[in-house]
Structures are given as C-alpha cells and as structure tokens.
Design an enzyme around this catalytic site. Structure first.
Site, mmCIF file in Angstrom:
data_model
loop_
_atom_site.group_PDB
_atom_site.id
_atom_site.type_symbol
_atom_site.label_atom_id
_atom_site.label_comp_id
_atom_site.label_asym_id
_atom_site.label_seq_id
_atom_site.Cartn_x
_atom_site.Cartn_y
_atom_site.Cartn_z
ATOM 1 N N ASP A 54 0.838 -1.190 0.000
ATOM 2 C CA ASP A 54 0.000 0.000 0.000
ATOM 3 C C ASP A 54 0.877 1.246 0.000
ATOM 4 O O ASP A 54 1.972 1.241 -0.563
ATOM 5 C CB ASP A 54 -0.926 -0.049 1.222
ATOM 6 C CG ASP A 54 -2.287 0.545 0.942
ATOM 7 O OD1 ASP A 54 -2.372 1.782 0.826
ATOM 8 O OD2 ASP A 54 -3.259 -0.217 0.848
ATOM 9 N N HIS A 85 -3.547 5.912 3.757
ATOM 10 C CA HIS A 85 -4.359 4.787 3.326
ATOM 11 C C HIS A 85 -3.809 3.461 3.830
ATOM 12 O O HIS A 85 -4.531 2.620 4.372
ATOM 13 C CB HIS A 85 -4.443 4.803 1.798
ATOM 14 C CG HIS A 85 -5.308 3.744 1.204
ATOM 15 N ND1 HIS A 85 -4.829 2.497 0.851
ATOM 16 C CD2 HIS A 85 -6.620 3.753 0.863
ATOM 17 C CE1 HIS A 85 -5.816 1.776 0.318
ATOM 18 N NE2 HIS A 85 -6.906 2.514 0.319
ATOM 19 N N SER A 131 -11.244 -0.964 -0.394
ATOM 20 C CA SER A 131 -9.939 -1.001 0.271
ATOM 21 C C SER A 131 -10.074 -1.429 1.717
ATOM 22 O O SER A 131 -9.184 -2.093 2.283
ATOM 23 C CB SER A 131 -9.275 0.377 0.229
ATOM 24 O OG SER A 131 -8.529 0.564 -0.939
#
Length: 889
Positions: free
Chosen positions: A344, A411, A585
């Site tokens: 990520d 994220h 996600s």
C-alpha cells in the site's frame, strides 16, 4: 401512438460530401454504376433506442415515451441507448455550427421483470468545455413501478452522476410487468445506456472504453524463457533500443525508452501524440520474436473513498457483523505468527525517516525484513527525499505523506489497522491482532503506483517465508498478463492474494481483483447490504464490511464508515490518530485478517484450501445473489471452524459459471476448476435439461482435465425466437476416494435477439474518415434501420485510404461514437483498420453497431482519449447541411 422511425426509403439525404466534391448515398438504381463502396451495418441482438433523442427532436421525428400510457416496450433482456436533459440550450463547440440540446426530462420503458434480473443505468456527458463554468453534473434517478398497481417498488438516485445506478432484483421480487422510469431534475444533458439482463449474465456494463492510467515511455515486457537467460539490464536495454531496463522477477522487465524527458503518468494534459507513440512502441515490442507479451506500465490506485465530514464514534460495528468476537474465542492465537504483507502507501511513522516510531496501535506487530527492499515506489511517484531517504526503492516503508499543506491520506495505515492493529487499551483492534504486519510500499504520492513496482514487490514477497497473505487494497483496469504471472507465482509459493474489488459501481472486470488466483472483495454496509459504490460481477469473489458513508444501515446513529488507524501531517508534524473511511480497500483486509486467524489454528492452511472452502460455502453466509455478493459475506467464525475441522470437500466448478446464447452465438466453451487443485476427479454422468442443448464431453466415466475446454452447443431449429429459454447442465462427479460429491450445475440461457424489425440503434451517420491524426470526415451519409440492419453506399469518392465508421449522435453535439452512443467501426469496433477505395467498387462491406464497447483484453491495448468522430455540418458547395433530414410528412 409513438412516432415510428423512418426506413431508408423515407429519407432524402440533402447532400453527401466526397473527396472530389460530389456526393450521393443510400444506394443506387440498377441502371446506375455501382457505388464506390457499399455495405450493411448489422445490430447486436436486443438493441433498442430511446424514441426521443436530441437528434430525433432536432429533425422533428421524436416519438413519445414520457408517460406510462406511451411507454416504450422492451424485451426482458435489452440494451437501450437514450438521451435526457432538464433544459434546452446550445453546446459551446467552438465551431461555426450551433448544436442544440433539448429538454427531455423523463423516459419510461415497460418490461417483464423477475427475481434475479439486473437493471443498470449508466450516463455519459459531453465534454465539460461544451458548457459554461459551474454547470452541474446530471441529477438523475431510476424508478421501478408495478404496472398493475401503479405503486413504486423502489427508487434509486445519483445526484453527482459519477456512478452507474445498478440493482439486482432480490429474492421474493414478484414476476410481472413493470415500468422503468428514468428521469433528470437538473444539471447537464447526458446520454445513457439502460441494460436489462438476467442474473446469470456476464458483464453487461462495458459501454465505455476503459482508460486506465499508465506511464508514458515505459513498458512491461515479459520475455520467452529462453530469450534472456543470464542477461543483465544493460544488455536487455540495448536489445530493445531502450535507455533502461529493470528486472521485475521471473521473465519480466520494466523497459524505459529515452525520449529526452522525464517519465510521467498519463493525465488529461498528456499530449495525444505521447499516448499514441507509447502504445505504438509497445505494440512493436510485442511483435518481437523473443517477447511473450509487452504491456503498458499501468497505474494502480488505492480503492478508498473519503466519507463526508460526519462525527465518528470509536466503534467498530464491522466486527460483530462478521462474527469476529466469537471467532477470537475459537482462535485465541489471534493470527499469531502469520505474516500479512500490506502492499500500500506504507505505514505511518512519527517521522518518516528510518528512526521514527510506527503508529502506536500497530507498532508491536510491525515486522521489517532487515536489509530488504520494502519500499518499491518509483522515483517519479516518490517524495522520500524530504525525510532523508532517496526517492525510489529503499528499505524504509514509512508513509511520507503527500507533501501537501493539508493532511495526507494514510491509506496503508488504515488498511494495516483493519488487518492487524494491536489488542491494547488504546484505539482500535485489528481482525488478527497478533499477526505480523509487513508494510510494503507500492503506492506513492496521491495513492498511485505503477504495475512495474507492484510486480517487483509481489515477486519479492513470493520468495519470503515471513509472508503468508498479501493484501492489495488497490486496483486499476489494466489486465496485465505480467502482473497475473507474478500473482500466480506468489500463489504457487503459498501466499494468498486478496484484493479490493473496486469502487466504480460497475460489473466491468477490475484488476487485480478479477484474476483467477486473487480473492476479490466487495464491500457491504452496516446491514450487510452491498455498498452503493462497490463493484459487482467478475471482480467479486466475496464481500466484507467496507462501509457506506451515505447510510446508517445498522441504525446506530452514525454513518457506516470503517474506523481504523490514521494520522495527520499538517505542517510536517506527524501525529497518529484514527479515522473512518469507506471503500473496498477497507473490505479486503478483513478477509486477509480472517485468513491469518485460519492459518494460526491450522498451519497447513494454503491458498488452495482457502479457495476450496470458499467455493464449498464454508467461509461465508449464503448471498442474496452472486452477481453483487459473490459467495457471500465473510463469516469469521465459520472460517475458523472450517480451518479447525480441516475437512475440505472435493469440489468441481466451471469457468465461466454460467453460459449465455443468443441465437447467433450458438457455441461456447467452459473449463473446469478443481478444488483442491490437485484433486483427482472423475465425471460420472452429464445431464442436459433441454433437448436443444448438448455438451461436448466424452462418454462418462471420464477424468477431469482442468486445462481442456469443454464445448457446449445449442440447436435453435424449431425454437420460437420470440421466447427466452433456460436450462441446466448437471455434472455428477466423484473424487479419487470414490465418494460421490454434490453435482456441478451450470445455468444456461438462450435469448434470441427478437424479430429483426424490432432492432433499432437509432439514426446512423456513416463516415469515411481520413487516416491521419486529424481524423477528418471526408464523406458522410445518414441512414435509418430497416429490417434490423442499415444499408449504406458512397459514390464519387476520391481514391485513397479511409477509416469507415458509423454511429449515432443522440445528444446532438456533433460527435458520433461517443461512450453511450451506438458505434460501428470497420472491421471491428475498437480496432479500426484502413480501407482502400479505388479501382473496382467495394461491395458487401459489413460492420456491426452496438452500444457496448470491447474490453481491453479484446482490443489488446487500451484506447485512450477517444472522443468520437466529428460530423460535417456544412456542405461546402451544397446549399443544405448534410445532417438535415427531410421526410415526406
């Protein structure tokens, strides 16, 4: 009564331009010389068109489908192109011609609907430059109304116009006649495609050309195994006439050519020439004898959607929804010792340098492999140098933020917290709180990364014993064979790969989730209902909590967002924290964490066994329908119980899982998938439930060959082509132990295109277009449908090379073949080839028009920046515009 469309005989063409100034079209009499080029355009089955497009309104031929009494009838499977607008105005096309749009606030269709049917409503706007600044996007809604009672069954709306409106008619939906009302209440005019399909249909929403981002002047090249054995980067680069080559593992290399400028991601500002040059270069690489495949270096992005600014309470409703608290009791190991590679944006550190502390709610579980590259982000997407690390690959997977004044998106930290936040007295807890989190940075600034970096990272992970599961909360539309090969290698090495299914609300395949060896995870809200943005179809193997900020489905007083670890970096000051987000996600790490729990109670757990459990229904709750939910919502307790029990049934599946025929395509094939993959399975009996259906398998008993396709045929002789048919192929089989297993059932549908006279894709403009970059329209004619086809002809065309194309201009903006409009290109839509005119007349040229668009896989390369073909509206020496249509009314 709705106005009937005119056939070819009812059209008087006002003039046809040609290279030498003359013109004529639509055919010629028997005593005239044959036209220079003539042919037929056929239609995809069950194609229909809105009765009152802007093009119809312009010429006074619009029908009326704006009320229930004048509703337009559709077959139960249909693809309909249409137009809606809340107002009337003029497009700003920067030409001398005035292109108007007209008010048409609603279209109503009538159709027979039943349980499991899918309805999709997709919209497409004209370029933003055609409207004044501040013009709002379309505000639109779709209602389904019971035709007998007049009661509205449900209403779906989308004020931003950014996502398709899509639904699957759920269990208990009463079969019968319904109205489908499409409407707009404001914003810009738009084209639309309405699709009706049975639940077993494959992708039906590919009505636009996919444009996944990529890096210009770069390619991912996979060589044939014997071609590059022992060669280094310099030799590879020289052989490819490139400036640089970097090994990505296996036989794949990232190749960068020297164009005298920095490599950059494709953007709206990227010149069209750079796009075309890069794709042309990649095609040339792919034609080399030593190359297996050459592909663009696609950009992949994080699959997160930022929620509205609602107050967030520190509660994790998502865990009870999947029975996780009970699963923790059954698996007190909590994933201990299981390695989850979170590929990520990296992981929050209080300073992004290598000496900083990780987020305190994850710190105890972070596992860094000393001396190994764990930051794979390319220099052009990196900003590590702000913190003392070099831009590009290094050993520090810290998330450096986005380098902006406002707080960045952390994220990867949010994803890692869902998978494995520590069980302590602060903050949140992860699904597998004792697992090891290996942050692997593959997404850089803005949450973007490229395929080469991702392939490199996955190939590295495949070699590491510390890693058991790879979480990819990212996606893009590029079906990279090189990426799939890397994923297959990781799977073969015992790593389960989990990926986000995507947030586009479509059934178009999204990668990497749609690859066979990837667990694609869709998202649900607090009540277990599919999130409005979550993709459906081939990218979804199962679903998990991903949240939906527009809902409070569990009625706890707050929006359904997923709370997890986060951070802020205002002014360069990194402070750990927590935040609520929504997206597939967020759904994916739930599944990665559950796998860690399973492996902690059974060290022999493998990806193969996981897929066996999944296909056998042992990991999920039964889904309302497979299209939206795949195998259903992950159940952590059932999953741990399956691992503890250790019994995996031998299961036979089919790819694809259902077959559709339409009377034109009467032969298809499927392949078998075995679970476990090394199982010995024998087919004992095959039953076709309809006499018109036949399966090309040897007489049982016969061993299953998973790599050999099975041909299925239908015989339509004697069948009523106004009807739809359904059947099943039932395959009884047994395992090597001799035990009879539950049969494999493959649903089959046969839906004819209906009577040819019912087919209509709207008035078509047929063009001969120059083959240079300008794509100038040289000659043009207009034809209407007659008996399910369009006939066209051109006279007096100057000898030369042309592209032959045709399509509708439903929104009357002067462009045909835009997304959402019918389009035909010779010989195949999406792959136009030059046609040579001169010498003998060309007769019998055939094209097929459709509102659908081919996939990237079908075209071989993506099609970037295609905005349609510009119509001629000024006839030069003629007195009347070419687009004018006169009738005898």
């Amino acid at each position: 009564m709705a106005t009937e469309r005119l056939g070819i005989g009812g059209l008087l063409l006002a003039g046809l331009l040609s290279g030498c100034g003359g013109g004529g079209g639509g055919g010629s009499s028997s005593d005239e010389a044959a036209p220079d080029i003539s042919g037929v355009i056929s239609l995809e089955s069950r194609t229909r068109v809105d009765l009152d497009t802007a093009d119809d309104i312009r010429v006074g031929l619009a029908g009326d489908n704006g009320s229930r009494n004048t509703s337009q009838a559709l077959p139960n499977t249909a693809v309909v192109g249409g137009y809606l607008s809340s107002s009337r105005g003029t497009y700003n096309t920067n030409t001398a011609d005035d292109f108007e749009y007209f008010s048409d606030r609603n279209d109503i269709y009538a159709a027979e609907l039943s349980e499991g049917d899918r309805i999709n409503f997709q919209v497409f706007e004209s370029p933003a430059s055609y409207f004044p600044l501040g013009t709002l996007p379309p505000q639109r809604s779709m209602k389904v109304i019971d035709a007998d009672s007049g009661q509205t069954v449900f209403t779906l709306s989308e004020s931003t116009g950014s996502l398709p409106i899509s639904t699957v008619l759920g269990a208990g939906f009463e079969e019968g006649a319904y109205f489908i009302e499409l409407s707009t209440s404001g914003g810009a005019p738009f084209r639309y495609v309405l699709t009706l399909a049975s639940g077993s249909s494959t992708s039906v929403m590919n009505t636009r050309y996919a444009e996944p981002d990529f890096l210009v002047d770069e390619a991912i090249v996979t060589f044939k195994p014997e071609a590059v054995s022992g060669q280094g980067g310099l030799a590879i680069a020289q052989a490819m006439s490139a400036n640089e080559a970097r090994h990505l593992g296996g036989h794949s290399w990232r190749v960068r050519r020297n164009e005298g400028q920095a490599v950059a991601a494709l953007s709206a500002q990227t010149p069209g020439s750079k796009r075309r040059e890069t794709l042309s270069w990649i095609r040339q690489l792919g034609e080399r004898a030593d190359v297996e495949v050459a592909e663009p270096n696609y950009i992949y992005t994080a699959q997160q959607i930022n929620p509205d600014d609602d107050d967030l309470y520190p509660r994790q409703w998502n865990y009870p929804l999947i029975q996780l608290p009970l699963a923790w009791q059954a698996a007190p190991e909590g994933g201990q010792g299981v390695g989850i590679a979170v590929m990520d944006t990296g992981l929050f550190r209080d300073t992004p340098s290598a000496s900083g502390d990780w987020h305190p709610d994850i710190d105890a579980n972070v596992d860094i492999v000393t001396g190994q590259i764990m930051d794979y982000v390319s220099a052009e997407l990196d900003i590590d140098s702000r913190w003392g690390d070099p831009d590009g690959r290094d050993t520090n997977p810290a998330d450096p933020g986005d380098g902006k004044a406002q707080s960045s998106s952390f994220h990867g930290t949010h994803v890692a917290g869902i998978a494995g936040a520590v069980d302590n007295i602060d903050g949140v807890i992860g699904v597998a709180p004792l697992s090891r989190i290996l942050p692997v940075r593959v997404l850089g600034e803005g949450g973007e990364g490229n395929g080469a970096d991702l392939i490199d990272a996955i190939n590295w992970a495949a070699t590491r014993s510390e890693i058991d599961v790879i979480n990819l909360s990212l996606g893009g539309l590029g079906p990279s064979q090189s990426l799939e090969a890397a994923i297959n290698s990781a799977t073969d090495a015992g790593k389960l790969v989990v990926a986000a299914a995507g947030n586009q609300g479509t059934d178009e395949a999204t990668y990497p989730a749609a690859f066979d060896n990837v667990v694609g995870v869709g998202a649900v809200d607090g009540a277990g209902e599919r999130s409005s943005y979550s993709n459906i179809g081939p990218s979804v193997d199962l679903v998990a909590p991903g949240g939906d900020a527009s809902r409070d489905a569990n009625q706890d007083g707050v929006a359904d967002v997923i709370i997890s670890t986060w951070g802020t970096d205002d002014g360069g000051n990194f402070v750990p924290g927590y935040a609520g987000l929504q997206g597939t996600s967020m759904a994916a790490p739930h599944v990665a964490g559950v796998y860690a729990l399973m492996k902690s109670v059974d060290a022999t757990m493998t990806p193969d066994r996981f897929f066996t459990f999944l296909v056998g229904g042992q990991l999920t709750n039964p889904p309302p329908n497979q299209t939206e939910y795949g195998a259903g919502m992950i159940d952590a307790l059932k999953s741990v119980d399956a691992a503890l029990d250790g019994n995996t049934s031998t299961i036979l599946a089919a790819r694809p899982s259902s077959l559709q025929f339409n009377g034109v395509i009467n032969q298809q094939e499927f392949t078998f998938a075995k679970y476990p993959s090394d199982a010995n399975i024998t087919i004992d009996n095959v039953t076709e439930s309809a006499s018109w259906l036949s399966v090309g398998l040897e007489e049982p008993p016969v061993p299953v060959n998973a790599s050999e396709p099975v041909i299925v045929s239908v015989d339509t002789a004697g069948l009523d082509q106004s009807q739809s048919y359904s059947a099943e192929i039932v395959i009884d089989y047994s395992s090597s132990e001799g035990a009879a297993e539950r049969p494999l059932t493959i649903p089959v549908t046969l839906q004819f295109g209906g009577s040819p006279e019912d087919l209509d894709a709207g008035r078509h403009y047929v063009l001969l277009v120059s083959t240079d970059d300008d794509r100038e329209t040289i000659a043009q004619t207009v034809v209407n449908v007659a008996e399910g086809q369009y006939q066209f002809a051109f006279d007096d065309v100057a000898p030369g090379e042309y592209f032959l194309v045709a399509g509708t201009d439903m929104d009357n903006n002067g462009l045909i073949c835009e997304n959402g409009e019918a389009c035909a290109e010779y010989p195949v839509n999406g792959l136009p080839e030059k046609i040579v005119i001169g010498g003998e007349p060309l007769a019998g040229v055939t094209l097929t028009t459709s509102f659908r668009r081919p996939t990237i896989a079908a075209m071989g390369m993506p099609r970037y920046g295609f905005e349609g073909y510009r119509l001629k509206t000024d006839s030069g020496d003629q007195d009347e515009p070419v687009r004018q249509v006169e009738t005898d009314r």
